[in-house]
Design a protein around this motif. Structure first.
Motif, PDB file in Angstrom:
ATOM      1  N   ASN A 183      32.847  -6.669  78.677  1.00 18.76           N
ATOM      2  CA  ASN A 183      32.570  -6.290  80.062  1.00 18.76           C
ATOM      3  C   ASN A 183      31.790  -7.431  80.707  1.00 18.76           C
ATOM      4  N   PHE A 237      28.849  -8.391  78.113  1.00 22.08           N
ATOM      5  CA  PHE A 237      28.537  -7.448  77.053  1.00 22.08           C
ATOM      6  C   PHE A 237      29.782  -7.301  76.183  1.00 22.08           C
ATOM      7  N   ASP A 283      31.341  -5.322  72.723  1.00 21.17           N
ATOM      8  CA  ASP A 283      31.205  -4.239  71.744  1.00 21.17           C
ATOM      9  C   ASP A 283      31.436  -4.810  70.345  1.00 21.17           C
ATOM     10  N   HIS A 309      27.398  -1.017  68.721  1.00 20.86           N
ATOM     11  CA  HIS A 309      27.062  -0.931  70.140  1.00 20.86           C
ATOM     12  C   HIS A 309      27.241  -2.313  70.768  1.00 20.86           C
ATOM     13  N   TYR A 310      27.034  -2.354  72.074  1.00 22.64           N
ATOM     14  CA  TYR A 310      27.239  -3.593  72.807  1.00 22.64           C
ATOM     15  C   TYR A 310      26.201  -4.666  72.448  1.00 22.64           C
ATOM     16  N   ARG A 331      29.172   1.988  73.571  1.00 24.42           N
ATOM     17  CA  ARG A 331      30.291   1.152  73.187  1.00 24.42           C
ATOM     18  C   ARG A 331      31.166   0.959  74.420  1.00 24.42           C
ATOM     19  N   HIS A 332      32.348   0.444  74.235  1.00 19.35           N
ATOM     20  CA  HIS A 332      33.257   0.010  75.292  1.00 19.35           C
ATOM     21  C   HIS A 332      33.081   0.777  76.608  1.00 19.35           C
TER      22      HIS A 332
END
Length: 964
Positions: free
Chosen positions: A717, A734, A736, A746-747, A782-783
């Motif tokens: 992202n 960011f 994942d 997690h990111y 996440r995503h």
């Protein structure tokens, strides 16, 4: 409920005897020679209904089944099993007292698999799991679709507590996964004969033998205690998902002729009970050519419906003619037996031209609220009855104009928001022949948003993976203008739950409309938790749709829209994102899909590779046909997924996961919809082609975990930092990093001041790691998407989802200082939206000395250092810079009080100097000092003080008592 014929066939399950009776009655053509009737079943479930959790045994032997866990249902002659995690997925437990010690056994079941290729069990008979073991050491197992897409029916031929799967023999076994036959589509009869006397295991599908192998073990070999299930085994695999219409166990080894007869009678009965034809037809429709393993041929007695194979072509009688009454005759054939059934169909006469246009005009529905049209939208150009629909703008042409639609059969009403609210009159004209019908629409178009305030915070939409609380969408809000520190919202509970499609949500993406005052959220329609075959199944037969919501404030959202954007040749529709293309004047929506040569998902046995696809839309309601965006085969089952886009000065930067290395590559182009095919682009090429900026972006950098490294990831992202972001970067990326990519699930964040330099990203994971939002089940982001928002938008989100953080009121903050002295600023007194008051520290902006050099007032901005990061303002009053000192003296035996005033400011002042013994007004030049003496006329005076007042503000000085 199934009809009487089907129930007789199911309950008797002695298909040969039943078939003979039917033949005598003329319902089914008899075979030239009938095999001996099969024995009555030992156990038989017809699934008419369940009494609570009890499923009756139709054999009369009392072996009633028991529904276990959750989601299994029985009705209308079928057991429906939901699949899902082994610990929760519903299944049927079958009593085993009658099975123990059997050397010969036949299991015959009608079922339809909806699990996809996977390691699951639709039916199971075996030894219970021994103490200290993980699974049964001996069993028979039926899996309609093994991971290779073949029917699996096996027994364990030797005992192995540690790896029983390695001893399997039979169709589709672990050691021979492509032996036997591929799984047929739809409902089919799976019959397995375990013959310990002959030493064979024989498997039939729809009465045809697909496998026979030698066996040294049978059900009696599995011990004196057994377990049996429908929908699961003793392995910890996911539950099987599908429908079972009949389950029968015979305490004998049926021969091939008996199995074929069993199939023939039941197939025809099941097919005739299942096939339906519309009672009225105005357009062509499909006819089934097979069902329950029976073939179906069709004939028509009227030209109003012409039949060719499985297609019924409808020709409606001319307007004014009577409706056509057509009889379609179906011939059902299975195992050399057949029966016919007639289906009456009415074909209404055509509407007259005027009726067509009147009906089609009345049916027009706009995809926007006419009372508030904020954006362009699609309208139909053809009616359901064949009318052509033309559109015109009767008034408001400066606001609305017509252009080609995103796909055939549509036009676009292109809206340009005016400076002041305006009305638009649209007219739709339906035409058929010489007939016309018009319909008007009045649209209220609000003014374009004024120059929007700079974003001062962020909102984060994300999902947390699979399992409890996951595969739903959560929101988080930053701690003010800081993309690395976050507040958990809604008490850690997800906010969006899908009620459509797979009922799972992943990969949410929020885009602000190009007008600025609407938000659209897209999400993947995918539920992996409990999905047998997991991501493989999801790519073979996953959703073709995305989920869409829209909002004007990030709090109040529209109803969920479940919209198909993928072609039927796709196997999945993953991670949709969107970007506004200024040149196209439309949104470009992009996602990842595997593509296949067939639309029959059941026939797909292996994933191909993911392509990036795209479509365009005006309104996130109507989408163009999907197009390939990036098509590069990166290895067996590997392609490109998870693209995200940002734009700087007309150049688009795209970050995409390369599944060959599971890392991110960055590319750039001036044309958002430029395509790549065959091979990945290099670093050179035309500006309007995608060219490589950098491979393996951020790989090798620290990920913020103790000693951790970012090696690979997904779901990138990229988003711009706010102008006042406290971390000092222009861009964030960011990524994942799930556990299967060596990460913390997690990111991981990275920051840069140069989006075009793929090597400029700096690791920021350590900061985010300790400031992540966290759901109540422990899940972390996440995503998803981080969206910059204004302070007002941020405040609305906090008020809705975190009232203990949202600030409802800030008490006035005031401070006083004298000229030339830097003020000491206090904290803030806040009242939150849930009514609580609190004192918090404030981080104040630095103050220029010129602000307090002279008397007057000024304001200082600050940020409250609680989770809201609420902006606050202090009002500072600067008093004149007069210093005052006091003392007493003896003069002629009397006490005198002396007040010494010094002007420290840069301007002259008038001061009123007062004591208990009088007052005097003096004028002090800048920097000057002047003393005033007050006689007490007393020999003794107590301690006291004098004051100097300038412009209503007083300063004081004390003196001690004295006797003279």
């Amino acid at each position: 409920m199934r009809d009487t014929l089907v129930r007789r066939l199911r309950r008797g399950a002695a298909a040969v005897a039943t078939t003979a009776a039917l033949a005598a009655a003329g319902a089914i053509a008899p075979q030239t020679a009938l095999a001996a009737a099969a024995p009555a079943p030992l156990i038989h479930y017809g699934f008419d209904a369940a009494n609570g959790a009890v499923v009756a045994d139709d054999s009369g032997n009392g072996y009633d089944g028991a529904l276990k866990q959750t989601g299994a249902t029985v009705s209308g002659g079928a057991l429906t099993l939901p699949g899902g995690a082994a610990g929760t997925a519903g299944y049927l437990e079958v009593p085993t007292a009658g099975l123990v010690g059997k050397t010969q056994l036949t299991v015959s079941t009608w079922l339809e698999n909806r699990t996809g290729p996977a390691n699951v069990a639709a039916a199971f008979i075996g030894a219970p799991v021994a103490s200290g073991a993980s699974y049964s050491s001996g069993y028979w197992l039926l899996n309609p679709t093994n991971p290779s897409g073949y029917v699996k029916s096996v027994v364990t031929n030797t005992a192995s507590a540690s790896a029983p799967w390695s001893t399997e023999v039979g169709a589709g076994s672990t050691a021979a996964p492509t032996s036997g036959a591929k799984t047929p589509a739809g409902m089919a009869l799976y019959t397995t004969v375990i013959d310990g006397v002959a030493g064979t295991l024989t498997t039939y599908v729809n009465g045809a033998r697909i496998s026979q192998v030698a066996i040294a073990r049978n059900v009696s070999s599995f011990g004196a205690s057994l377990v049996a299930y429908l929908g699961r085994s003793t392995y910890p695999d996911a539950g099987w998902k599908g429908t079972i219409e009949d389950y029968a166990v015979y305490a004998a080894a049926l021969d091939e002729a008996a199995v074929q007869q069993l199939f023939a009678g039941q197939a025809i009965a099941g097919a005739t009970a299942s096939v339906a034809v519309p009672a009225t037809a105005t357009a062509d429709f499909a006819l089934p050519t097979s069902n329950h393993g029976a073939t179906i041929s069709w004939a028509s007695d009227d030209a109003a419906i012409a039949v060719s194979g499985g297609t019924a072509t409808v020709t409606r009688p001319a307007g004014g003619s009577p409706d056509a009454a057509v009889t379609l005759t179906a011939t059902f054939t299975a195992g050399g037996q057949s029966t016919t059934r007639d289906y009456p169909v009415t074909v209404p006469a055509q509407l007259g031209d005027q009726a067509k246009v009147d009906t089609d005009a009345a049916a027009i529905a706009l995809p926007v609220d006419p009372a508030e049209v904020r954006t362009s939208f699609s309208v139909p150009t053809a009616g359901a009855n064949g009318s052509a629909i033309a559109w015109s703008v009767a008034s408001g042409g400066a606001v609305a104009e017509l252009r080609d639609g995103v796909k055939a059969g549509t036009a676009t009403v292109s809206i340009t928001r005016p400076e002041a609210a305006a009305e638009v009159e649209l007219v739709a004209t339906a035409t058929s022949g010489a007939a016309t019908a018009t319909r008007g629409f009045t649209l209220a178009v609000p003014a374009a948003p004024s120059d929007q305030a700079d974003p001062e915070a962020y909102v984060w939409a994300f999902f947390t993976g699979e399992g409890a609380g996951a595969e739903r969408v959560s929101l988080a809000a930053s701690k003010g203008d800081d993309a690395l520190r976050w507040n958990t919202l809604n008490d850690g509970e997800p906010i969006f739950t899908s009620t459509q499609g797979t009922t799972g949500l992943r990969d949410p993406f929020i885009i602000r409309s190009h007008e600025g005052d609407t938000f659209y959220m897209l999400a993947t329609d995918l539920k992996v938790a409990g999905l047998a075959g997991g991501f493989t199944t999801a790519q073979l037969s996953g959703s073709l749709s995305i989920e869409v919501w829209e909002s004007t404030d990030l709090v109040h959202w529209s109803d969920q829209r479940h919209i198909q954007v993928s072609t039927p040749y796709a196997g999945n529709t993953w991670a949709p994102e969107a970007y506004w293309d200024e040149e196209l004047g439309r949104y470009v929506v992009f996602w990842a899909s595997n593509l296949y040569p067939t639309t029959d998902a059941a026939s797909r046995t292996a994933v191909t590779y993911n392509r990036m696809m795209y479509a365009t839309t005006d309104d996130f309601v109507t989408f163009s046909e999907p197009q390939i965006w990036s098509d590069v085969n990166r290895g067996t089952g590997k392609g490109l997924i998870d693209s995200t886009v940002a734009e700087v000065d007309g150049t688009y930067y795209r970050f995409t996961k390369d599944e060959a290395s599971m890392t991110l590559r960055e590319e750039k182009s001036t044309d958002l919809t430029a395509t790549i095919t065959g091979s990945l682009p290099g670093t050179t090429g035309a500006a309007d082609e995608w060219t490589l900026v950098k491979e393996k972006v951020a790989t090798g950098l620290p990920n913020g975990e103790p000693g951790g490294t970012f090696t690979s990831g997904e779901g990138p992202n990229v988003f711009p930092a706010n102008p006042g972001d406290v971390n000092g970067y222009d861009w964030y990326l960011f990524i994942d990093q799930p556990d299967y990519h060596g990460g913390p699930n997690h990111y991981i964040p990275f920051g840069s001041n140069d989006l075009g330099n793929g090597s400029s990203w700096q690791p920021l994971g350590a900061t985010l790691r300790s400031n992540l939002p966290q759901n109540s089940d422990g899940g972390k982001p996440r995503h998803g998407t981080v969206l910059p928002v204004t302070r007002a938008e941020y405040q609305q989100v906090l008020e809705a989802y975190a009232p203990a953080i949202a600030v409802a009121e800030v008490a006035p903050i005031e401070a006083t200082t004298r000229a030339g002295v830097a003020p000491a600023l206090p904290g803030a007194s806040l009242t939150t939206a849930d009514g609580r008051a609190k004192q918090v520290a404030v981080e104040w902006e630095s103050i220029d000395a010129a602000e307090y050099a002279t008397a007057g007032t000024f304001t200082v901005d600050g940020v409250a250092q609680d989770d809201s990061r609420m902006p606050v303002t202090a009002t500072v009053t600067v008093t004149p810079g007069v210093e005052l000192a006091a003392e007493t003296r003896c003069v002629a035996g009397k006490v005198a009080v002396v007040a010494k005033s010094t002007n420290r400011s840069s301007q002259s002042v008038s001061a009123v100097v007062a004591s208990p013994y009088g007052e005097r007004t003096i004028v002090l030049a800048a920097g000057a000092t002047q003393s005033v003496t007050f006689s007490s006329r007393l020999a003794t005076v107590p301690a006291g003080q004098v004051t100097a007042t300038v412009d209503g503000v007083a300063v004081a000085a004390s003196y001690g008592g004295r006797a003279c």
